[in-house]
Design an enzyme around this catalytic site. Structure first.
Site, PDB file in Angstrom:
ATOM      1  N   ASP A 143      32.110  37.823  91.857  1.00 40.17           N
ATOM      2  CA  ASP A 143      31.875  38.471  90.556  1.00 40.17           C
ATOM      3  C   ASP A 143      31.780  37.419  89.462  1.00 40.17           C
ATOM      4  O   ASP A 143      32.305  36.321  89.616  1.00 40.17           O
ATOM      5  CB  ASP A 143      33.062  39.369  90.187  1.00 40.17           C
TER       6      ASP A 143
HETATM    7  N1  URA Z   1      36.631  40.573  95.550  1.00 38.11           N
HETATM    8  C1  URA Z   1      36.401  40.846  94.264  1.00 38.11           C
HETATM    9  O1  URA Z   1      36.887  41.835  93.741  1.00 38.11           O
HETATM   10  N2  URA Z   1      35.614  40.025  93.569  1.00 38.11           N
HETATM   11  C2  URA Z   1      35.075  38.915  94.088  1.00 38.11           C
HETATM   12  O2  URA Z   1      34.365  38.191  93.393  1.00 38.11           O
HETATM   13  C3  URA Z   1      35.336  38.627  95.433  1.00 38.11           C
HETATM   14  C4  URA Z   1      36.117  39.479  96.154  1.00 38.11           C
END
Ligand code: URA
Length: 254
Positions: free
Chosen positions: A122
């Site tokens: 993310d």
């Molecule tokens: N889980 C998440 O919530 N975000 C990420 O970027 C990776 C794993």
């Protein structure tokens, strides 16, 4: 059995032989065709290995020494780049997001702009991100059927009680489907927050954040430390490095 086949039964790749690829994988890695098609063309006798027809898909190929021809044409060994980035928050992993202000490619020299991220983090997540043009390695690291472990350091709101921890570990339902078992370790309760390490092997969208929000905790900070055989180590935020030979071999052995 063909003579060449007999020979290769005694030459299966082993751990002591890490730079060899199975013939079938060698063909797909070097862009000849898919693994499935490679199996067929090998069985059809269209592949010559060091001058002999080879019908054994698992024959070990050393790309620095062996010569492989398909339908009389030499297979050229492709050059792959493997860049490990410590992604800072605020950068998107998607190459083609027209709305993204900053993508992870902005952190790399121009010569690496052709690479793709392996899995996504993310925008707010930091940590280990592999970028490569090796589609096979990307597939091995991200396809759910290979159950590749990913370990994150997380800081979550509040005090994570044991019952909530167990719920996250045994799986919560996201979008109608239960998450696979996860492992939580090194739980450190602090003032108003809890720090911990969580290992999952799926790669669902915002998975760690959603897993904790299901049990009433907000993920305040998230950083990926490990993905399969790769470890972030001491790389500073926003910095990148090339994988070393041992790490590349670790990917190939997966
Ligand atoms: N889980 C998440 O919530 N975000 C990420 O970027 C990776 C794993």
């Amino acid at each position: 059995m063909y003579r060449s086949q007999q020979l290769f039964y005694f030459m299966k790749p082993s751990d002591k032989d890490p730079i060899k690829l199975r013939l079938q994988v060698f063909l797909s890695r070097n862009g000849v065709c898919s693994r499935r098609q490679a199996m067929d063309i090998i069985k059809e006798g269209r592949v010559k290995f060091n001058g002999q027809i080879c019908r054994e898909p698992s024959a070990p190929v050393d790309s620095s020494r062996d010569h492989v021809f398909v339908d009389g044409k030499r297979v050229q060994v492709k050059r792959y780049d493997y860049v490990l980035l410590n992604k800072p928050a605020g950068y998107t992993t998607t190459k083609f997001d027209r709305h993204a202000q900053k993508t992870v490619l902005n952190l790399l020299p121009r010569k690496f702009r052709h690479l793709s991220s392996v899995g996504r983090l993310d925008r707010d997540t930091e940590g280990l991100l592999l970028l490569t043009n090796d589609g096979d390695a990307a597939y091995q690291l991200t396809h759910p059927k290979f159950n590749v472990d990913k370990t994150y350091f997380a800081r979550v709101s509040g005090n994570l009680e044991m019952d909530k921890r167990k719920k996250v570990e045994s799986g919560v339902v996201l979008d109608g489907k239960r998450t696979a078992p996860a492992k939580i370790k090194k739980v450190k309760p602090l003032k108003n927050v809890t720090e911990l390490m969580i290992t999952i092997h799926e790669g669902r969208k915002r998975q760690v954040r959603f897993m904790f929000s299901k049990v009433g905790h907000r993920v305040i900070y998230l950083k990926r430390l490990i993905q399969g055989p790769l470890v972030l180590g001491a790389l500073k935020k926003g910095e990148w490095r090339l994988l070393n030979q041992q790490e590349i071999e670790g990917l190939k052995k997966m």
